[in-house]
Design a protein around this motif. Structure first.
Motif, PDB file in Angstrom:
ATOM      1  N   ASN A 171      16.913 -32.017   4.333  1.00 22.63           N
ATOM      2  CA  ASN A 171      15.892 -32.996   3.935  1.00 22.63           C
ATOM      3  C   ASN A 171      15.338 -32.746   2.534  1.00 22.63           C
ATOM      4  OD1 ASN A 171      14.008 -30.907   4.233  1.00 22.63           O
ATOM      5  ND2 ASN A 171      13.399 -31.550   6.285  1.00 22.63           N
ATOM      6  N   GLY A 172      16.018 -31.877   1.779  1.00 22.39           N
ATOM      7  CA  GLY A 172      15.658 -31.675   0.375  1.00 22.39           C
ATOM      8  C   GLY A 172      14.353 -30.950   0.147  1.00 22.39           C
ATOM      9  N   ARG A 173      13.940 -30.103   1.089  1.00 21.64           N
ATOM     10  CA  ARG A 173      12.644 -29.437   0.970  1.00 21.64           C
ATOM     11  C   ARG A 173      12.723 -27.929   0.748  1.00 21.64           C
ATOM     12  NH1 ARG A 173       9.249 -32.560   5.812  1.00 21.64           N
ATOM     13  NH2 ARG A 173       9.361 -34.639   4.860  1.00 21.64           N
ATOM     14  N   LEU A 174      13.913 -27.377   0.688  1.00 23.25           N
ATOM     15  CA  LEU A 174      14.027 -25.931   0.568  1.00 23.25           C
ATOM     16  C   LEU A 174      13.356 -25.415  -0.706  1.00 23.25           C
ATOM     17  CD1 LEU A 174      15.136 -23.296   1.703  1.00 23.25           C
ATOM     18  CD2 LEU A 174      17.285 -23.762   0.503  1.00 23.25           C
ATOM     19  N   ALA A 175      13.586 -26.076  -1.822  1.00 20.95           N
ATOM     20  CA  ALA A 175      13.020 -25.625  -3.099  1.00 20.95           C
ATOM     21  C   ALA A 175      11.504 -25.774  -3.137  1.00 20.95           C
ATOM     22  CB  ALA A 175      13.651 -26.401  -4.253  1.00 20.95           C
ATOM     23  N   TRP A 176      10.948 -26.615  -2.262  1.00 16.53           N
ATOM     24  CA  TRP A 176       9.502 -26.824  -2.266  1.00 16.53           C
ATOM     25  C   TRP A 176       8.738 -25.547  -1.940  1.00 16.53           C
ATOM     26  CZ3 TRP A 176       8.115 -32.092   0.472  1.00 16.53           C
ATOM     27  CH2 TRP A 176       8.843 -33.121  -0.143  1.00 16.53           C
ATOM     28  N   LEU A 177       9.377 -24.639  -1.228  1.00 15.08           N
ATOM     29  CA  LEU A 177       8.685 -23.454  -0.734  1.00 15.08           C
ATOM     30  C   LEU A 177       8.567 -22.346  -1.778  1.00 15.08           C
ATOM     31  CD1 LEU A 177      10.422 -23.327   2.738  1.00 15.08           C
ATOM     32  CD2 LEU A 177       8.010 -23.817   2.353  1.00 15.08           C
ATOM     33  N   GLU A 178       9.276 -22.484  -2.876  1.00 14.90           N
ATOM     34  CA  GLU A 178       9.364 -21.386  -3.836  1.00 14.90           C
ATOM     35  C   GLU A 178       7.996 -20.981  -4.376  1.00 14.90           C
ATOM     36  OE1 GLU A 178      11.146 -18.328  -5.432  1.00 14.90           O
ATOM     37  OE2 GLU A 178      12.159 -19.798  -4.157  1.00 14.90           O
ATOM     38  N   ASP A 179       7.139 -21.939  -4.695  1.00 17.02           N
ATOM     39  CA  ASP A 179       5.813 -21.608  -5.231  1.00 17.02           C
ATOM     40  C   ASP A 179       5.001 -20.809  -4.223  1.00 17.02           C
ATOM     41  OD1 ASP A 179       6.386 -22.877  -7.588  1.00 17.02           O
ATOM     42  OD2 ASP A 179       5.369 -24.745  -7.060  1.00 17.02           O
ATOM     43  N   ASP A 180       5.045 -21.211  -2.954  1.00 14.72           N
ATOM     44  CA  ASP A 180       4.308 -20.503  -1.907  1.00 14.72           C
ATOM     45  C   ASP A 180       4.808 -19.064  -1.771  1.00 14.72           C
ATOM     46  OD1 ASP A 180       3.950 -23.373  -1.415  1.00 14.72           O
ATOM     47  OD2 ASP A 180       2.886 -22.742   0.378  1.00 14.72           O
ATOM     48  N   PHE A 181       6.121 -18.893  -1.780  1.00 13.08           N
ATOM     49  CA  PHE A 181       6.682 -17.559  -1.614  1.00 13.08           C
ATOM     50  C   PHE A 181       6.391 -16.679  -2.821  1.00 13.08           C
ATOM     51  CE2 PHE A 181      10.193 -19.425   1.322  1.00 13.08           C
ATOM     52  CZ  PHE A 181       9.257 -19.564   2.332  1.00 13.08           C
ATOM     53  N   GLN A 182       6.391 -17.249  -4.007  1.00 13.78           N
ATOM     54  CA  GLN A 182       6.052 -16.476  -5.197  1.00 13.78           C
ATOM     55  C   GLN A 182       4.614 -15.979  -5.134  1.00 13.78           C
ATOM     56  OE1 GLN A 182       7.819 -15.280  -7.710  1.00 13.78           O
ATOM     57  NE2 GLN A 182       9.727 -16.126  -6.896  1.00 13.78           N
ATOM     58  N   ARG A 183       3.705 -16.832  -4.662  1.00 11.30           N
ATOM     59  CA  ARG A 183       2.302 -16.407  -4.533  1.00 11.30           C
ATOM     60  C   ARG A 183       2.172 -15.276  -3.520  1.00 11.30           C
ATOM     61  NH1 ARG A 183       1.204 -21.972  -5.358  1.00 11.30           N
ATOM     62  NH2 ARG A 183       1.298 -22.403  -3.124  1.00 11.30           N
ATOM     63  N   MET A 184       2.936 -15.340  -2.441  1.00 15.58           N
ATOM     64  CA  MET A 184       2.872 -14.289  -1.425  1.00 15.58           C
ATOM     65  C   MET A 184       3.414 -12.968  -1.945  1.00 15.58           C
ATOM     66  SD  MET A 184       4.014 -16.448   1.953  1.00 15.58           S
ATOM     67  CE  MET A 184       3.645 -15.125   3.089  1.00 15.58           C
ATOM     68  N   GLN A 185       4.264 -13.005  -2.951  1.00 15.63           N
ATOM     69  CA  GLN A 185       4.837 -11.794  -3.528  1.00 15.63           C
ATOM     70  C   GLN A 185       4.015 -11.249  -4.691  1.00 15.63           C
ATOM     71  OE1 GLN A 185       9.137 -13.787  -2.843  1.00 15.63           O
ATOM     72  NE2 GLN A 185       9.109 -12.240  -4.426  1.00 15.63           N
ATOM     73  N   ASP A 186       2.901 -11.898  -5.002  1.00 12.23           N
ATOM     74  CA  ASP A 186       2.041 -11.444  -6.098  1.00 12.23           C
ATOM     75  C   ASP A 186       1.256 -10.214  -5.635  1.00 12.23           C
ATOM     76  OD1 ASP A 186       0.199 -11.026  -8.100  1.00 12.23           O
ATOM     77  OD2 ASP A 186      -0.350 -13.135  -8.302  1.00 12.23           O
ATOM     78  N   PRO A 187       1.445  -9.062  -6.272  1.00  9.85           N
ATOM     79  CA  PRO A 187       0.740  -7.841  -5.847  1.00  9.85           C
ATOM     80  C   PRO A 187      -0.774  -7.980  -5.842  1.00  9.85           C
ATOM     81  CG  PRO A 187       2.488  -7.318  -7.408  1.00  9.85           C
ATOM     82  CD  PRO A 187       2.351  -8.814  -7.398  1.00  9.85           C
ATOM     83  N   ARG A 188      -1.312  -8.854  -6.687  1.00  7.84           N
ATOM     84  CA  ARG A 188      -2.769  -9.017  -6.748  1.00  7.84           C
ATOM     85  C   ARG A 188      -3.340  -9.522  -5.427  1.00  7.84           C
ATOM     86  NH1 ARG A 188      -2.868 -12.699 -12.045  1.00  7.84           N
ATOM     87  NH2 ARG A 188      -1.133 -13.567 -10.838  1.00  7.84           N
ATOM     88  N   THR A 189      -2.507 -10.170  -4.632  1.00  5.49           N
ATOM     89  CA  THR A 189      -2.945 -10.674  -3.330  1.00  5.49           C
ATOM     90  C   THR A 189      -3.355  -9.530  -2.410  1.00  5.49           C
ATOM     91  OG1 THR A 189      -1.416 -12.537  -3.550  1.00  5.49           O
ATOM     92  CG2 THR A 189      -2.256 -12.086  -1.345  1.00  5.49           C
ATOM     93  N   TYR A 190      -2.750  -8.376  -2.578  1.00  3.01           N
ATOM     94  CA  TYR A 190      -2.937  -7.268  -1.638  1.00  3.01           C
ATOM     95  C   TYR A 190      -3.724  -6.102  -2.235  1.00  3.01           C
ATOM     96  CZ  TYR A 190       0.869 -10.092   0.091  1.00  3.01           C
ATOM     97  OH  TYR A 190       1.624 -11.162   0.495  1.00  3.01           O
ATOM     98  N   GLN A 191      -4.173  -6.251  -3.474  1.00  2.00           N
ATOM     99  CA  GLN A 191      -4.923  -5.197  -4.136  1.00  2.00           C
ATOM    100  C   GLN A 191      -6.411  -5.364  -3.867  1.00  2.00           C
ATOM    101  OE1 GLN A 191      -3.911  -2.376  -6.149  1.00  2.00           O
ATOM    102  NE2 GLN A 191      -6.030  -1.993  -5.541  1.00  2.00           N
ATOM    103  N   PRO A 192      -7.031  -4.460  -3.112  1.00  2.00           N
ATOM    104  CA  PRO A 192      -8.475  -4.584  -2.866  1.00  2.00           C
ATOM    105  C   PRO A 192      -9.259  -4.490  -4.171  1.00  2.00           C
ATOM    106  CG  PRO A 192      -7.466  -2.932  -1.417  1.00  2.00           C
ATOM    107  CD  PRO A 192      -6.446  -3.276  -2.465  1.00  2.00           C
TER     108      PRO A 192
ATOM    109  N   HIS B 112       0.822  -1.201   0.000  1.00  2.00           N
ATOM    110  CA  HIS B 112       0.000   0.000   0.000  1.00  2.00           C
ATOM    111  C   HIS B 112       0.865   1.265   0.000  1.00  2.00           C
ATOM    112  CE1 HIS B 112      -3.828  -1.912   0.110  1.00  2.00           C
ATOM    113  NE2 HIS B 112      -3.634  -2.500   1.264  1.00  2.00           N
ATOM    114  N   GLN B 113       2.063   1.171   0.575  1.00  2.00           N
ATOM    115  CA  GLN B 113       2.931   2.344   0.606  1.00  2.00           C
ATOM    116  C   GLN B 113       3.727   2.522  -0.687  1.00  2.00           C
ATOM    117  OE1 GLN B 113       5.413   2.666   4.094  1.00  2.00           O
ATOM    118  NE2 GLN B 113       3.712   3.509   5.242  1.00  2.00           N
ATOM    119  N   GLN B 114       4.123   1.395  -1.283  1.00  2.00           N
ATOM    120  CA  GLN B 114       5.024   1.462  -2.422  1.00  2.00           C
ATOM    121  C   GLN B 114       4.386   1.035  -3.743  1.00  2.00           C
ATOM    122  OE1 GLN B 114       8.145   2.664  -2.091  1.00  2.00           O
ATOM    123  NE2 GLN B 114       7.871   2.968   0.107  1.00  2.00           N
ATOM    124  N   GLY B 115       3.229   0.381  -3.677  1.00  2.00           N
ATOM    125  CA  GLY B 115       2.587  -0.109  -4.883  1.00  2.00           C
ATOM    126  C   GLY B 115       3.221  -1.377  -5.433  1.00  2.00           C
ATOM    127  N   ARG B 116       4.093  -1.995  -4.671  1.00  2.00           N
ATOM    128  CA  ARG B 116       4.728  -3.247  -5.053  1.00  2.00           C
ATOM    129  C   ARG B 116       5.089  -4.020  -3.788  1.00  2.00           C
ATOM    130  NH1 ARG B 116      10.837  -1.516  -6.610  1.00  2.00           N
ATOM    131  NH2 ARG B 116      10.988   0.342  -5.279  1.00  2.00           N
TER     132      ARG B 116
END
Length: 389
Positions: A174-195, A92-96
């Motif tokens: 345990n070979g799971r670090l890369a598994w989180l990338e999809d979740d983190f990418q979704r959290m960084q999607d600006p559409r998630t925070y655009q009313p 909301h402050q930066q638009g990204r």
């Protein structure tokens, strides 16, 4: 920590951020208030590396650009816990949205610490440290902040900076670090925070109880107006109309001010100031052509045999979760399993790490390519065999 640096002068901020240039990551948290506003009011920013921690005062610093450059530096990972609200503030402050990020709450589920574990509990599990809880209701907009308040705020990143390397290493092991990338990418999607005022009606509590397409049209109109007005005034939605009031207006469809004012829960001030507008929105919704009326997303209705499959799938999900030391709730809900059984291609179980961990196994079982058996009082997947044979 004996003392916590409180940065409220431009030169101090610039010097601190200069020291952070070139780091691979830093821990980040915010304190904010939004009880009387639509948009969260940022009151404090906490940043930590393994070497130092600081609390930055956005209320007295007009220019946060030295920090902003770091927040959006693609070469520096920002480590947060339950990051969504913090990311919303910066959006909301930066638009990204700052990035890249690492959310320790999301990561905790892959390390067997439970689904949506709180920060205090996580630090206790990872570091064995019991955090102070006494300042959780602090008014972070007040100045000056007391030393104990600054220490409480700094703890949110001080221990995060200690926990992150341990959690990251455990995920790598345990070979799971890369598994989180999809979740983190979704959290960084600006559409998630655009009313989106046009679709906000779908989030009304109890919207599924409304009957009739015109009632839904009224609810849509009122929710859209409420969202736009709340954004314009920077006031909480509930100060204009509560969700239950919107639903009641959609059911009753009052045609005049006298009837409108009788609706339980409608604030007298709202009725007086916006009564004519509300009546017009209700009238438009009540006369909305069927083709233009909104519709609720269809709820999957399973046949009895499909419901039985979901019941068995729940057991299989628990088996796979136990096998991988992860909470079943972190992988899927019953509704997710219903979507999988009904053949929904967008089911979350068919995406990312959830597919690797459980979705693929569940899918092969549903196709009859694997069977279930009990051996030594334990559930076992039998590959390449059909249980009917």
């Amino acid at each position: 920590m004996e003392t916590v640096p409180f940065i409220d002068q431009p030169e101090a901020l610039k010097a601190f951020c200069e020291r952070l240039k070139g780091v691979d990551w830093f821990a980040l948290d915010t304190e904010f208030i939004r009880q009387k506003t639509y948009y969260p009011q940022l009151c404090l920013i906490q940043v930590a590396t393994p070497e130092e921690v600081a609390c930055i005062d956005p209320l007295n610093l007009e220019d946060l650009s030295p920090l902003t450059h770091l927040l959006f530096d693609p070469n520096i990972t920002k480590v947060l816990h339950a990051a969504s609200q913090d990311l919303e503030i910066f959006f909301h402050q930066q638009g990204r949205v700052p990035g890249p990020i690492f959310d320790t709450q999301v990561a905790a589920s892959l390390l067997g610490h439970g689904d949506q574990v709180g920060y205090g509990k996580l630090i206790q599990l990872v570091l064995g440290v019991e955090l102070e809880k006494g300042q959780s209701r602090t008014d972070w907009a007040q100045r000056p902040l007391e030393t104990i308040q600054l220490r409480y705020a700094a703890d949110d990143v001080h221990y995060l900076a200690r926990a992150y390397p341990l959690m990251r290493q455990a995920l790598e092991d345990n070979g799971r670090l890369a598994w989180l990338e999809d979740d983190f990418q979704r959290m960084q999607d600006p559409r998630t925070y655009q009313p989106d005022p046009e679709t906000i009606w779908r989030r009304l509590k109890g919207i599924n109880t409304l009957r009739g397409e015109q009632a839904l049209a009224v609810a849509r109109n009122l929710a859209r107006w409420r969202e736009q007005e709340a954004m314009r005034l920077d006031r909480p939605r509930r100060w204009l109309l509560q969700d239950e009031v919107i639903l009641d207006l959609a059911r009753r469809k009052p045609r005049d001010l006298k009837t409108l004012e009788r609706v339980r829960g409608l604030a007298e001030q709202t009725a007086r100031r916006h009564g004519d507008t509300l009546l017009e929105l209700i009238r438009e919704g009540a006369q909305c052509p069927s083709a233009d009326c909104p519709t609720l997303p269809p709820r999957t209705r399973l046949e009895a045999d499909q419901e039985a499959l979901v019941d068995v799938a729940m057991g299989l999900l628990r088996h796979l979760a136990l096998k991988n030391d992860i909470s079943p709730a972190a992988i899927a809900t019953r509704r997710d399993l219903e979507a999988l059984v009904s053949g929904d291609p967008d089911c979350s179980l068919l995406q990312g790490w959830r597919a690797r961990l459980a979705g693929r196994e569940l899918s092969t079982w549903l196709r009859g390519e694997t069977g279930l058996s009990v051996r030594g009082h334990q559930l076992t997947l039998t590959h390449g065999e059909n249980p009917e044979r």
